[in-house]
Design a protein around this motif. Structure first.
Motif, mmCIF file in Angstrom:
data_model
loop_
_atom_site.group_PDB
_atom_site.id
_atom_site.type_symbol
_atom_site.label_atom_id
_atom_site.label_comp_id
_atom_site.label_asym_id
_atom_site.label_seq_id
_atom_site.Cartn_x
_atom_site.Cartn_y
_atom_site.Cartn_z
ATOM 1 N N ILE A 1 0.839 -1.190 0.000
ATOM 2 C CA ILE A 1 0.000 0.000 0.000
ATOM 3 C C ILE A 1 0.876 1.242 0.000
ATOM 4 O O ILE A 1 2.058 1.184 0.333
ATOM 5 C CB ILE A 1 -0.955 0.027 1.216
ATOM 6 N N GLY A 2 0.289 2.355 -0.403
ATOM 7 C CA GLY A 2 1.032 3.597 -0.483
ATOM 8 C C GLY A 2 1.266 4.002 -1.924
ATOM 9 O O GLY A 2 1.129 3.198 -2.855
ATOM 10 N N ASP A 3 1.654 5.244 -2.119
ATOM 11 C CA ASP A 3 1.825 5.785 -3.464
ATOM 12 C C ASP A 3 2.908 5.065 -4.255
ATOM 13 O O ASP A 3 2.861 5.022 -5.486
ATOM 14 C CB ASP A 3 2.164 7.280 -3.393
ATOM 15 N N ASN A 4 3.900 4.522 -3.551
ATOM 16 C CA ASN A 4 5.013 3.869 -4.247
ATOM 17 C C ASN A 4 4.836 2.357 -4.384
ATOM 18 O O ASN A 4 5.689 1.686 -4.970
ATOM 19 C CB ASN A 4 6.328 4.154 -3.503
ATOM 20 N N ALA A 5 3.763 1.824 -3.844
ATOM 21 C CA ALA A 5 3.572 0.375 -3.844
ATOM 22 C C ALA A 5 3.260 -0.145 -5.244
ATOM 23 O O ALA A 5 2.548 0.489 -6.018
ATOM 24 C CB ALA A 5 2.440 0.001 -2.895
ATOM 25 N N CYS A 6 3.800 -1.319 -5.550
ATOM 26 C CA CYS A 6 3.508 -1.965 -6.833
ATOM 27 C C CYS A 6 2.003 -2.195 -6.947
ATOM 28 O O CYS A 6 1.410 -2.869 -6.092
ATOM 29 C CB CYS A 6 4.250 -3.295 -6.932
ATOM 30 N N PRO A 7 1.352 -1.689 -7.976
ATOM 31 C CA PRO A 7 -0.100 -1.865 -8.116
ATOM 32 C C PRO A 7 -0.535 -3.326 -8.153
ATOM 33 O O PRO A 7 -1.639 -3.654 -7.721
ATOM 34 C CB PRO A 7 -0.410 -1.160 -9.439
ATOM 35 N N LEU A 8 0.330 -4.211 -8.673
ATOM 36 C CA LEU A 8 -0.050 -5.616 -8.771
ATOM 37 C C LEU A 8 -0.319 -6.232 -7.405
ATOM 38 O O LEU A 8 -1.112 -7.181 -7.292
ATOM 39 C CB LEU A 8 1.037 -6.409 -9.493
ATOM 40 N N ASN A 9 0.321 -5.697 -6.362
ATOM 41 C CA ASN A 9 0.164 -6.292 -5.033
ATOM 42 C C ASN A 9 -1.255 -6.104 -4.498
ATOM 43 O O ASN A 9 -1.901 -7.060 -4.069
ATOM 44 C CB ASN A 9 1.186 -5.694 -4.073
ATOM 45 N N SER A 10 -1.739 -4.888 -4.524
ATOM 46 C CA SER A 10 -3.108 -4.665 -4.043
ATOM 47 C C SER A 10 -4.127 -5.229 -5.024
ATOM 48 O O SER A 10 -5.170 -5.762 -4.611
ATOM 49 C CB SER A 10 -3.362 -3.173 -3.822
ATOM 50 N N LEU B 1 -5.152 -3.528 7.431
ATOM 51 C CA LEU B 1 -4.329 -3.703 6.241
ATOM 52 C C LEU B 1 -5.172 -4.217 5.067
ATOM 53 O O LEU B 1 -4.995 -3.788 3.934
ATOM 54 C CB LEU B 1 -3.180 -4.667 6.528
ATOM 55 N N GLN B 2 -6.097 -5.123 5.377
ATOM 56 C CA GLN B 2 -6.982 -5.629 4.328
ATOM 57 C C GLN B 2 -7.789 -4.492 3.703
ATOM 58 O O GLN B 2 -7.903 -4.387 2.482
ATOM 59 C CB GLN B 2 -7.927 -6.693 4.894
ATOM 60 N N THR B 3 -8.349 -3.646 4.565
ATOM 61 C CA THR B 3 -9.169 -2.527 4.084
ATOM 62 C C THR B 3 -8.347 -1.578 3.226
ATOM 63 O O THR B 3 -8.782 -1.161 2.133
ATOM 64 C CB THR B 3 -9.785 -1.759 5.265
ATOM 65 N N GLN B 4 -7.147 -1.226 3.689
ATOM 66 C CA GLN B 4 -6.291 -0.314 2.929
ATOM 67 C C GLN B 4 -5.892 -0.929 1.576
ATOM 68 O O GLN B 4 -5.849 -0.237 0.561
ATOM 69 C CB GLN B 4 -5.039 0.015 3.744
ATOM 70 N N THR B 5 -5.605 -2.228 1.606
ATOM 71 C CA THR B 5 -5.208 -2.913 0.372
ATOM 72 C C THR B 5 -6.339 -2.902 -0.646
ATOM 73 O O THR B 5 -6.126 -2.596 -1.826
ATOM 74 C CB THR B 5 -4.796 -4.371 0.679
ATOM 75 N N LEU B 6 -7.542 -3.222 -0.194
ATOM 76 C CA LEU B 6 -8.684 -3.259 -1.100
ATOM 77 C C LEU B 6 -9.041 -1.868 -1.609
ATOM 78 O O LEU B 6 -9.388 -1.705 -2.794
ATOM 79 C CB LEU B 6 -9.889 -3.893 -0.399
ATOM 80 N N GLU B 7 -8.948 -0.879 -0.759
ATOM 81 C CA GLU B 7 -9.248 0.493 -1.180
ATOM 82 C C GLU B 7 -8.224 0.977 -2.204
ATOM 83 O O GLU B 7 -8.576 1.674 -3.166
ATOM 84 C CB GLU B 7 -9.270 1.431 0.029
ATOM 85 N N GLN B 8 -6.956 0.608 -1.982
ATOM 86 C CA GLN B 8 -5.935 1.000 -2.945
ATOM 87 C C GLN B 8 -6.192 0.361 -4.299
ATOM 88 O O GLN B 8 -6.063 1.005 -5.338
ATOM 89 C CB GLN B 8 -4.544 0.603 -2.443
ATOM 90 N N ALA B 9 -6.561 -0.917 -4.304
ATOM 91 C CA ALA B 9 -6.848 -1.609 -5.561
ATOM 92 C C ALA B 9 -8.041 -0.982 -6.273
ATOM 93 O O ALA B 9 -8.015 -0.793 -7.499
ATOM 94 C CB ALA B 9 -7.114 -3.085 -5.285
ATOM 95 N N LYS B 10 -9.076 -0.651 -5.516
ATOM 96 C CA LYS B 10 -10.253 -0.014 -6.124
ATOM 97 C C LYS B 10 -9.889 1.329 -6.747
ATOM 98 O O LYS B 10 -10.401 1.690 -7.817
ATOM 99 C CB LYS B 10 -11.342 0.166 -5.072
ATOM 100 N N ASP C 1 -9.986 -11.563 -3.221
ATOM 101 C CA ASP C 1 -11.087 -11.282 -2.302
ATOM 102 C C ASP C 1 -12.415 -11.189 -3.054
ATOM 103 O O ASP C 1 -13.436 -11.735 -2.609
ATOM 104 C CB ASP C 1 -10.802 -9.974 -1.555
ATOM 105 N N LYS C 2 -12.418 -10.526 -4.183
ATOM 106 C CA LYS C 2 -13.643 -10.332 -4.970
ATOM 107 C C LYS C 2 -14.242 -11.667 -5.417
ATOM 108 O O LYS C 2 -15.466 -11.840 -5.424
ATOM 109 C CB LYS C 2 -13.333 -9.454 -6.182
ATOM 110 N N HIS C 3 -13.384 -12.606 -5.774
ATOM 111 C CA HIS C 3 -13.856 -13.877 -6.325
ATOM 112 C C HIS C 3 -13.710 -15.036 -5.319
ATOM 113 O O HIS C 3 -13.628 -16.188 -5.707
ATOM 114 C CB HIS C 3 -13.092 -14.194 -7.608
ATOM 115 N N ARG C 4 -13.711 -14.691 -4.046
ATOM 116 C CA ARG C 4 -13.475 -15.707 -3.020
ATOM 117 C C ARG C 4 -14.522 -16.822 -3.058
ATOM 118 O O ARG C 4 -14.181 -18.005 -2.920
ATOM 119 C CB ARG C 4 -13.453 -15.057 -1.635
ATOM 120 N N ASP C 5 -15.774 -16.473 -3.243
ATOM 121 C CA ASP C 5 -16.822 -17.490 -3.245
ATOM 122 C C ASP C 5 -16.587 -18.547 -4.314
ATOM 123 O O ASP C 5 -16.888 -19.730 -4.123
ATOM 124 C CB ASP C 5 -18.193 -16.840 -3.457
#
Length: 518
Positions: free
Chosen positions: A458-467, A500-509, A474-478
């Motif tokens: 997470i963060g401005d410098n984080a690799c986008p692929l990670n989030s 951390l989960q929330t921040q990760t998902l928000e960054q991906a969105k 998470d989206k396709h967990r079912d």
């Protein structure tokens, strides 16, 4: 004007000099090879792809003429008035007073359907024959594969090895193992990069083809430097390319077949053979290529290990034949599969490479400049990004089909919609080929020169692929969590803090919403 009894159609991907059509000369038969507008615009193509097929067609026509066959090679100048392929065939058959039309079974569903409809309505006697190219006969596809049902490629590959006695020691595989893929996942070191040979390239003048494309307002993208196409477009060139591969590249092919680098500008194909266009245009027979490679291995066992030659054989005898069967047993429904309901529009940088993600920028730019990327660049960089961001598989299909010089729908669609985008509900892959930045870092040096940090989530410098990876999972967990191949992933996700989960998902969105700015 000479009259003929039969006109035989040769499509641009049917340039097979060993076909039984050419065992005997017949003065009553006219062979038709034609550039046609309908074949330039079913998707928008890379200029190198258009020129490769048109050049190979012209060269094949010339070779047939020199061998004494009656050949009519038509360019866009002569076919611009023909609305489609049936219209062309009707015109030529009428013009030369033919009573019969023959063609080889097309390898794309759209052409098979078009010619089948023509056959039903035409006043001519129409007959179709096999292309005599693939190792799995067309009529055997429905015997080995079932529509909408997963078929394991490894099982198919082993059966083909046995059927053709390829790399076999009696009933057992040579070396004691069927598959050496675990040996073939090396990353380039600095010394490895210095050892990569220059690729085998050619200077095929395609200036006249480019002029015709422009004259007839064919829409395309990409460029050809100095109007010289570097891909093999004759059988002799294809054989030269195969010989070069055997002598200079095979000894390290398997070892580095998955590796990627942005530090080798003189050779974007690395240790790969550059034979895919020649194979898919049928200038070379797959068994000819396999046997030549195995012969080189047998003649040089000290320099070439079985893991190198098995990896190459698996791509042709296994994967290539497998995806063709998947395509035909599942079409036309396969073209509409979208089990993950992906709807995102493809970002602009797929057409110019202008993204801050170095891995994606390099793979896209290379594809746009050379009409080529190897299978891991296609699957695990470009395809992975499309999967994680939910790009509409229709757009993904069209991009892959248009950009790559070797892309014909039978091989492109199962690789893209099935293997890469997991849109086919597991007909091909037993799990989605999704990955975070860690995989890219493991198999390449892309991350060293990237604006993003592969180790940050997470963060401005984080690799986008990670989030994006965690958002996808998470989206396709079912749908995915019961899959035994990826169950551990969710255990790791659940161990992370809710914050951390929330921040990760928000960054991906945020990345998906602003996908054009990545």
């Amino acid at each position: 004007m000479t009259n003929y009894k039969t006109v035989r159609l040769i499509l641009g991907d049917q340039l097979n000099p060993s076909h039984s059509w050419f065992k005997h000369k017949d003065n009553d038969t006219l062979y038709l090879i034609a550039e046609l507008k309908q074949e330039t615009n079913y998707v928008k193509h890379h200029i190198q792809k258009l020129c490769a097929f048109f050049s190979a067609m012209a060269n094949f026509a010339s070779a047939l003429k020199e061998a004494g066959f009656n050949v009519l090679h038509l360019t866009l100048d002569e076919t611009h008035g023909d609305a489609n392929l049936p219209g062309l065939l009707t015109r030529i058959a009428t013009q030369y007073n033919c009573s019969a039309i023959e063609y080889q079974y097309p390898d794309e569903f759209r052409l098979k359907q078009q010619l089948n409809n023509f056959k039903k309505k035409s006043v001519f006697n129409i007959n179709a024959v096999d292309t005599e190219h693939f190792l799995l006969q067309f009529e055997q596809i429905n015997e080995r594969f079932t529509k909408n049902k997963h078929a394991t490629m490894e099982h198919f590959y082993r059966a083909m090895r046995k059927q053709y006695n390829i790399l076999m020691d009696g009933a057992k595989p040579q070396g004691g193992k069927w598959n050496y893929d675990s040996n073939n996942r090396n990353k380039f070191s600095k010394s490895d990069l210095a050892d990569i040979p220059v690729p085998k390239m050619f200077d095929n003048d395609v200036s006249s083809i480019i002029s015709r494309l422009n004259k007839h307002n064919v829409s395309y993208f990409g460029e050809i430097k100095d109007e010289l196409l570097q891909w093999p477009t004759t059988r002799k060139q294809a054989i030269d390319c195969l010989e070069y591969f055997c002598k200079n590249l095979l000894s390290r092919f398997g070892q580095f077949q998955d590796a990627m680098t942005d530090q080798c500008n003189h050779n974007t194909s690395l240790y790969h053979s550059r034979l895919s266009f020649a194979l898919n245009a049928k200038l070379l027979h797959p068994l000819y290529v396999i046997k030549r490679v195995i012969n080189e291995y047998e003649q040089n066992p000290q320099q070439i290990t079985i893991s190198q030659v098995e990896g190459f054989t698996r791509q042709i005898l296994g994967w290539r034949e497998y995806v063709r069967a998947i395509y035909w047993v599942n079409m036309p429904d396969y073209a509409n599969k979208n089990q993950l309901d992906a709807k995102q529009k493809m970002p602009h940088y797929f057409w110019n490479g202008d993204t801050k993600m170095n891995c994606l920028s390099h793979a896209l730019t290379q594809s746009l400049e050379t009409a080529y990327a190897h299978h891991i660049q296609r699957l695990m960089v470009i395809g992975n990004f499309c999967l994680l961001t939910g790009i509409n598989p229709n757009e993904v299909d069209n991009w892959y089909l248009g950009v790559y010089i070797d892309a014909i729908e039978w091989v492109e669609m199962p690789n893209t919609r099935g293997m890469s985008q997991f849109a086919d509900d597991g007909i091909i892959a037993t799990k989605p080929y999704s990955a975070s930045g860690n995989y890219i870092n493991k198999m390449s040096d892309y991350c060293k020169n990237c604006r993003y940090d592969v180790k940050q989530k997470i963060g401005d410098n984080a690799c986008p692929l990670n989030s994006l990876y965690w958002h996808f999972m998470d989206k396709h967990r079912d749908k995915l969590q019961s899959n035994p191949r990826i169950g551990m992933v969710y255990k790791n996700w659940d161990k992370q803090s809710s914050n951390l989960q929330t921040q990760t998902l928000e960054q991906a969105k945020h990345h998906i919403k602003n996908i054009d700015s990545l």
